[in-house]
Design a protein around this motif. Structure first.
Motif, PDB file in Angstrom:
ATOM      1  N   MET A 171       0.874  -1.185   0.000  1.00  0.00           N
ATOM      2  CA  MET A 171       0.000   0.000   0.000  1.00  0.00           C
ATOM      3  C   MET A 171       0.902   1.222   0.000  1.00  0.00           C
ATOM      4  O   MET A 171       1.932   1.232   0.690  1.00  0.00           O
ATOM      5  N   ILE A 172       0.541   2.216  -0.738  1.00  0.00           N
ATOM      6  CA  ILE A 172       1.334   3.442  -0.795  1.00  0.00           C
ATOM      7  C   ILE A 172       0.404   4.615  -0.515  1.00  0.00           C
ATOM      8  O   ILE A 172      -0.673   4.721  -1.107  1.00  0.00           O
ATOM      9  N   VAL A 173       0.834   5.475   0.427  1.00  0.00           N
ATOM     10  CA  VAL A 173      -0.074   6.534   0.892  1.00  0.00           C
ATOM     11  C   VAL A 173       0.715   7.692   1.480  1.00  0.00           C
ATOM     12  O   VAL A 173       1.788   7.498   2.054  1.00  0.00           O
ATOM     13  N   ALA A 174       0.156   8.880   1.331  1.00  0.00           N
ATOM     14  CA  ALA A 174       0.693  10.069   2.009  1.00  0.00           C
ATOM     15  C   ALA A 174      -0.283  10.433   3.123  1.00  0.00           C
ATOM     16  O   ALA A 174      -1.477  10.635   2.863  1.00  0.00           O
ATOM     17  N   ILE A 175       0.226  10.481   4.369  1.00  0.00           N
ATOM     18  CA  ILE A 175      -0.653  10.736   5.522  1.00  0.00           C
ATOM     19  C   ILE A 175      -0.158  11.957   6.298  1.00  0.00           C
ATOM     20  O   ILE A 175       1.039  12.231   6.325  1.00  0.00           O
ATOM     21  N   ASP A 176      -1.100  12.634   6.938  1.00  0.00           N
ATOM     22  CA  ASP A 176      -0.673  13.750   7.785  1.00  0.00           C
ATOM     23  C   ASP A 176      -0.516  13.245   9.224  1.00  0.00           C
ATOM     24  O   ASP A 176      -0.576  12.033   9.476  1.00  0.00           O
ATOM     25  N   GLN A 177      -0.318  14.155  10.159  1.00  0.00           N
ATOM     26  CA  GLN A 177      -0.013  13.740  11.538  1.00  0.00           C
ATOM     27  C   GLN A 177      -1.177  13.042  12.216  1.00  0.00           C
ATOM     28  O   GLN A 177      -1.005  12.425  13.251  1.00  0.00           O
ATOM     29  N   ASN A 178      -2.386  13.178  11.641  1.00  0.00           N
ATOM     30  CA  ASN A 178      -3.569  12.538  12.223  1.00  0.00           C
ATOM     31  C   ASN A 178      -4.083  11.399  11.348  1.00  0.00           C
ATOM     32  O   ASN A 178      -5.261  11.054  11.420  1.00  0.00           O
TER      33      ASN A 178
END
Ligand SMILES: NC(=O)c1ccc[n+]([C@@H]2O[C@H](COP(=O)([O-])OP(=O)(O)OC[C@H]3O[C@@H](n4cnc5c(N)ncnc54)[C@H](OP(=O)(O)O)[C@@H]3O)[C@@H](O)[C@H]2O)c1
Length: 169
Positions: free
Chosen positions: A5-12
């Motif tokens: 899985m490839i994803v860009a996530i923020d701090q939450n």
């Protein structure tokens, strides 16, 4: 088949807002292209419809939807996670590329996670990556302290491999 899985996530663990990404970091988009080119990508119908130029070139595009007779130019269409995995079982590496509903459906099947952690809390986030930390991962790569000149955002790349999922069986 390796399921990544490839994803860009923020701090939450936020990943999207109003049907769009939270940020466009050009180095991260380049990395996404490098990692996924030549491989299969699986995505939800909403993520597919948000692609500005449709199916992504030089990749086998697979779209998941519950709609009957859904057509996606340049992509194969499946009706379930099981059907997606079965369709791609002979592929060397398959990347689940979002969005939130599809990440949630595939998380427990994933062998690898390619995370871009953006060190920021975005406002108005309405789609999140599922809670993943409790599942058992080994960090195999980390690159910290990167900054996107255009947005001023700082971010890290973190690669994780699943381990020990079945140790208690
Ligand atoms: N940060 C990132 O790396 C990243 C990556 C990708 C997307 N995103 C963001 O994520 C958001 C979109 O995510 P989302 O959760 O709203 O939509 P999504 O996961 O892209 O698509 C949801 C749709 O996929 C189909 N679907 C999902 N699970 C299914 C299943 N188990 N079986 C059959 N069909 C299934 C359904 O289509 P039908 O309604 O047609 O039945 C569902 O409505 C956007 O904001 C996008 O920008 C972020």
């Amino acid at each position: 088949m390796i399921l990544a899985m490839i994803v860009a996530i923020d701090q939450n663990n936020g990943i999207g807002k109003n049907g769009d990404q939270l940020a466009y970091i050009s180095a991260d988009l380049k990395r996404f292209k490098e990692l996924t080119t030549g491989h299969t990508i699986i995505m939800g119908r909403k993520t597919f419809e948000a692609l500005p130029k449709g199916a992504l070139p030089n990749r086998r595009n697979v779209v998941i939807t519950r709609q009957k007779d859904y057509k996606a130019t340049g992509a194969e269409v499946v009706k379930s996670m099981v059907e997606a995995i079965s369709l791609c079982s002979d592929d060397q590496k398959v990347f689940v590329i979002g969005g939130g509903e599809v990440y949630k459906a595939f998380l427990h099947e994933a062998d690898e996670l390619y995370l871009t952690e953006i060190h920021h809390s975005f406002d108005g986030v309405d789609v999140f990556f599922p809670e993943y930390k409790s599942l058992g991962w080994k960090e195999t790569f980390r690159q910290d302290n990167m900054i996107d000149e255009k947005t001023g955002l700082t971010y890290s790349y973190i690669n994780l491999k699943s381990f020990g999922r079945f140790d208690c069986v």
